[in-house]
Design an enzyme around this catalytic site. Structure first.
Site, mmCIF file in Angstrom:
data_model
loop_
_atom_site.group_PDB
_atom_site.id
_atom_site.type_symbol
_atom_site.label_atom_id
_atom_site.label_comp_id
_atom_site.label_asym_id
_atom_site.label_seq_id
_atom_site.Cartn_x
_atom_site.Cartn_y
_atom_site.Cartn_z
ATOM 1 N N SER A 96 45.153 37.263 38.279
ATOM 2 C CA SER A 96 45.533 38.638 38.607
ATOM 3 C C SER A 96 46.065 39.417 37.404
ATOM 4 C CB SER A 96 46.540 38.600 39.754
ATOM 5 O OG SER A 96 46.875 39.879 40.173
ATOM 6 N N ASP A 235 44.441 46.171 37.663
ATOM 7 C CA ASP A 235 44.953 44.932 37.064
ATOM 8 C C ASP A 235 43.769 44.018 36.729
ATOM 9 O OD1 ASP A 235 44.298 44.066 39.641
ATOM 10 O OD2 ASP A 235 45.947 42.616 39.700
ATOM 11 N N ASP A 237 42.251 41.475 37.973
ATOM 12 C CA ASP A 237 41.218 41.108 38.959
ATOM 13 C C ASP A 237 40.907 42.238 39.927
ATOM 14 O OD1 ASP A 237 43.719 40.892 40.205
ATOM 15 O OD2 ASP A 237 42.934 39.458 41.671
ATOM 16 N N ASP A 239 42.614 43.981 42.234
ATOM 17 C CA ASP A 239 43.118 44.227 43.584
ATOM 18 C C ASP A 239 44.267 45.243 43.579
ATOM 19 O OD1 ASP A 239 44.984 42.506 42.512
ATOM 20 O OD2 ASP A 239 45.041 41.130 44.217
HETATM 21 MG MG MG Z 1 45.623 41.234 41.135
#
Ligand code: MG
Length: 455
Positions: A96, A235, A237, A239
């Site tokens: 993340s 961010d 990844d 999400d």
């Molecule tokens: Mg994330």
């Protein structure tokens, strides 16, 4: 052996805490649990991603299950495709927003929802027992490339959202998993897009994978200089989404969440919003005014998603920019959130900076008190038991994550740190002097409880 899974799956430094060997065992355990079956596997842009991806795929195949390999893809897109195609599990290799040396494994069930604590513990038991079922040589699974499935996600957005105006948008993917997809989707929607840090790079040379005030200074400057309508950052990844307003200022996170939440309530004609115990009370303020109600959960997107299902919520999210739109899927989705935020601006016919002025900003204070790890549980029990006597006129007491009291003009949250020998105290109030007063009382109280527990 320490616990492998935390709130966001497995997370650690690659090749140290999270090795290819461990990744292989996780995959073997999941394929054993599934009894062969089918898997989706995706990853973000981290340097260790390919190594872990190969280990995970090997584990799955050797147990006789099949893999559809998505390659580099945002976490929410993997979650959406998992929901759409219904494999036994979707596996995302990502850490993340953590620094580049970290990586992690996040697991989704066939409904596209991340595994909860009990489900993770079940997998952990199989890993520790090492009771893996290997397939016979002629029953080893197959791996197929499925990177073209990303088209399904593009269609999902294009078919559900349309923009009248050609917005001038600056996108900062931070060299993470949204690097190609975010600019592509905004262009498909007719926006004029300037994309920065839009090449995949697992060293994250341009900025931290965590979009915050510091890491987004360059984006703020670009928005200002290009006189763009909005800046959008994700961010590592994808999400989480953080916005920069048309004046080049980072949009305050709690207020942006509150603004969108009130809009979601008005659009739905009422309903429930879910957020966590640490988010600002500005959310209640604007959501209740709009005719909705707010439910608060533990910190973490998995808790928010599950409460959203339970309460049939119209929207939910964390102030870090992890927003969940249940009409699409139940994983926080940065690209989708940024598209819907722009749609909101278009419908309201106003700039983000101006709209955000309608959401109150209250002083928030954060303090920490040292408390030895073995005493934390005892201290928190006493806190829960005695706090009402310190704030006798409290309105509501929540114990889903630490102890949180709503007061007439603010709230106080006392919560043990998950990793460090600390108790954290957070206070928000309508005025600074009130916040100081509540914090003073809370610190005095927690210190006295710790002294008592030590005695
Ligand atoms: Mg994330």
């Amino acid at each position: 052996m320490p616990k492998l899974f935390g709130t966001s799956g497995i997370r650690g430094i690659a090749n140290k805490d999270l090795t290819a060997e461990l990744a292989l065992r996780v995959a073997l355990a999941l394929a054993t649990k599934a009894g062969k079956g089918n898997f989706l596997v995706g990853r973000d842009t981290r340097v260790s991603g390919e190594c872990l991806e190969n280990a995970i795929i090997s584990g799955i195949l050797s147990a006789g299950a099949h893999v559809r390999k998505l390659g580099i893809i945002p976490t929410p897109v993997l979650a959406f495709l998992t929901k759409k195609y219904g494999p036994d599990f979707g596996i995302m290799i990502t850490a993340s927003h953590n620094p580049p040396q970290f990586n992690g494994i996040k697991i989704f069930n066939r409904n596209g929802i991340a595994l909860n604590t009990e489900q993770q513990e079940d997998i952990e038991r199989i890993i520790k027992s090492e009771k893996f079922k290997l397939a016979k040589w002629n029953e080893i699974g197959e791996c197929q490339d499925a990177s073209h499935w990303i088209e399904d996600y593009i269609k999902l957005i294009i078919e559900n959202v349309s923009l009248e105006r050609s917005w001038r948008v600056v996108i900062d993917a931070g060299c993470g998993a949204t690097f190609a997809l975010a600019p592509l989707i905004f262009r498909e929607l007719g926006c004029k897009v300037k994309a920065v840090n839009a090449q995949p790079d697992g060293f994250f040379p341009a900025r931290s994978p965590l979009p915050d005030e510091e890491s987004l200074k360059p984006l703020c400057n670009i928005v200002r200089r290009l006189k763009a309508d909005i800046g959008l950052a994700y961010d590592g990844d994808g999400d989480r989404m953080v916005a920069v307003d048309e004046e080049g200022n980072l949009a305050p996170l709690d207020q942006t969440l509150a603004l969108y939440a009130a809009y979601a309530i008005k659009r739905a004609g009422g309903g429930t919003i879910v957020t966590h115990v640490e988010a600002s009370m500005c959310i209640e303020k604007v959501v209740e005014e709009a005719g909705g109600k707010v439910v608060r959960t533990k910190v973490g997107d998995v808790s928010i998603a599950s409460a959203m299902k339970e309460y049939n919520a119209v929207f939910g999210g964390e102030p870090c920019g992890a927003w969940i739109h249940p009409e699409y899927h139940y994983c926080p989705d940065g690209i989708l959130s940024s598209v819907l935020l722009l749609k909101m601006l278009e419908e309201k016919g106003d700039g983000l900076s101006h709209l955000l002025k309608q959401v109150p900003r209250y002083p928030i204070l954060r303090e920490k008190i040292e408390c030895p790890n073995p005493l934390k549980e005892k201290v928190m029990q006493k806190v829960e038991h005695k706090i009402e006597s310190v704030f006798p006129d409290f309105r509501e007491k929540l114990t889903v994550d630490g102890v949180r009291l709503s007061l007439s003009e603010g709230w106080v949250l006392i919560r043990p740190s998950g990793t460090e020998p600390l108790i954290r105290v957070t206070v928000e109030a309508e005025r600074a002097d009130l916040a100081d007063e509540i914090m003073r009382k809370a610190l005095q109280f927690v210190n006295s409880v710790i002294r008592e527990a030590k005695a």
